[in-house]
Enzyme design. Structure first.
Site: not given
Lengths: 291, 291
Positions: A170, A238
């Site tokens: 990811k 983030k």
């Protein structure tokens, strides 16, 4: 299957709805009660506690904003690990640091709970359409146990390696994506400055080696300055923080990803962190107009 | 149609062959006689001069290494503009500076020759398969006259704007592509350092927002360190020089494209400019191993 789902945010809410639609018996927990009510109306039940949820669930899924919430829900008193039962599957689909999921995986193993880290790509639209891409880390056995749950939410489910491998994949998804978004922004600004027909230029680019999912899905938004999320800049930032920290730890040097991250950070500096991450085109427009 | 084709290099040779296959009467000129002989064997004829070629052709196509060759062939004594006839179509498919094609376009217009700048994306494989993407600048009338010629070589033909618009779009194709290649390289190195199953990780990335034609076509080569061209690094660097010069002239700021170009220039510094541009992964591997 009997599925518990914790975290009904922008992503979690449509994912849980797809579980209900897929015929699963879903119980939910979330901080905001509006989404919980929505799920109950869609056919889910409200769990009063994590212990109630784990007792009633074969698979428990978490989709939380960040590491603080995940640590609390997974490892805190009254959390999933404390209440899970041998053979239960715990699937975390949040995007967090690989080290945290490795820690959770070890704690689960000690209690005979199956654990998968299974972050997703595809954004809100993928969550709504049930076409997410799942990047999973853990055992093949755990993946097979949870497969009916994934199938209700995703069009692609891949086991990459042990726990943590999903988060690393990811991370790479997010660094490639930010680099793409900035490179596309730079191209748009060049075409704008040249005054050519951008729609035709984009149609041509889509036919060539520059084509990408980001170009197809975000290009039109960038051209039209339509920055409704989508995927909020602050969430991408983030994720990029996680990715670059992991890269440093592993000794992987990522100069383009880091520069692209800085340019996306300039979206936040403009006060636009709630806008879709395609708003990075405004940063390049600003640089190119003395702004 | 009767088509003249000048420049039988890596790209030009298969493109000219596809014209012959498409049923066109093709005459050819090239510096190397090997490819000329190959085309003659495929059914083309050898033109002894540009004036002979223009007299016999409705459309003349050039696919040349750079601006020096194009200027000579287009504008030199005995060149295409000097020998073209009113109504003839001159299609340049090389990648050169937008300003040069604007100059050639103006000279053509003065002689009632139709001119299109029509650079392509798709690489050698696209040239062989006849699946190039053509980014054209010029008039719609010229494009329609030349359409049967494009159709034999390309799967996508787009008119972007006036002469020069094709080159600008190609420039953007090349800057997005180099940024993609470097970002993918950085991701591969992170996955390598983490020791995960890269094939599975790539399969997952292809299902998500990071997917791109570069990831699909160049990712496997990068993973396997198979750098046979394909598209040579030195040619991509030439195109990037054109793109960044045009960007400066237009006041378009391209930080990620410029950094990615520098990292690809490091491939050349290693002495690997003849390798496929996917070799940029070696630069990132080197940075990440103290090399």
């Amino acid at each position: 299957m009997r599925v518990g789902f914790i975290g009904l945010g922008v992503m979690g809410k449509p994912m849980a709805k797809n579980l209900v639609r897929g015929g699963h018996e879903v119980s939910v927990i979330s901080r905001s009660q509006g989404p919980v009510q929505e799920l109950v109306e869609a056919g889910a039940t409200r769990a009063s506690s994590i212990s109630e949820m784990t007792a009633a669930s074969e698979v428990v899924v978490t989709m939380l904003p960040g590491p603080v919430e995940l640590r609390q829900v997974a490892l805190g008193e009254g959390g999933i690990v404390a209440n899970g039962w041998p053979g239960m599957v715990f699937v975390d689909m949040s995007t967090v640091d690989p080290d945290l999921v490795v820690e959770i995986g070890a704690r689960c193993r000690a209690n005979d709970i199956h654990f998968l880290d299974a972050p997703v790509s595809g954004g809100e639209s993928g969550a709504i359409d049930g076409t997410l891409s799942v990047m999973a880390g853990g055992s093949g056995e755990a993946l097979e146990l949870a497969r009916p749950v994934f199938d209700a939410m995703a069009s692609s489910v891949r086991l990459i390696g042990p726990v943590g491998a999903g988060q690393l994949t990811k991370a790479v998804n997010q660094t490639i994506l930010v680099s793409s978004l900035v490179a596309i922004s730079e191209g748009i600004v060049l075409l704008e400055k040249a005054g050519v027909d951008i729609d035709q230029a984009f149609a041509a680019l889509m036919g060539g080696m520059a084509n990408s999912r980001a170009l197809e899905r975000k290009g039109p938004q960038m051209i039209n300055s339509d920055f409704r999320p989508g995927f909020r800049t602050e969430l991408h930032l983030k994720d990029l923080g996680i990715a670059l920290a992991a890269a440093r730890r592993l000794g992987a040097i990522m100069p383009v990803s880091a520069l692209a991250t800085q340019l996306m950070t300039a979206v936040e500096a403009r006060g636009d962190a709630k806008l879709d991450h395609s708003a990075v085109v405004e940063v390049i427009r600003g640089l190119s107009s003395g702004g």
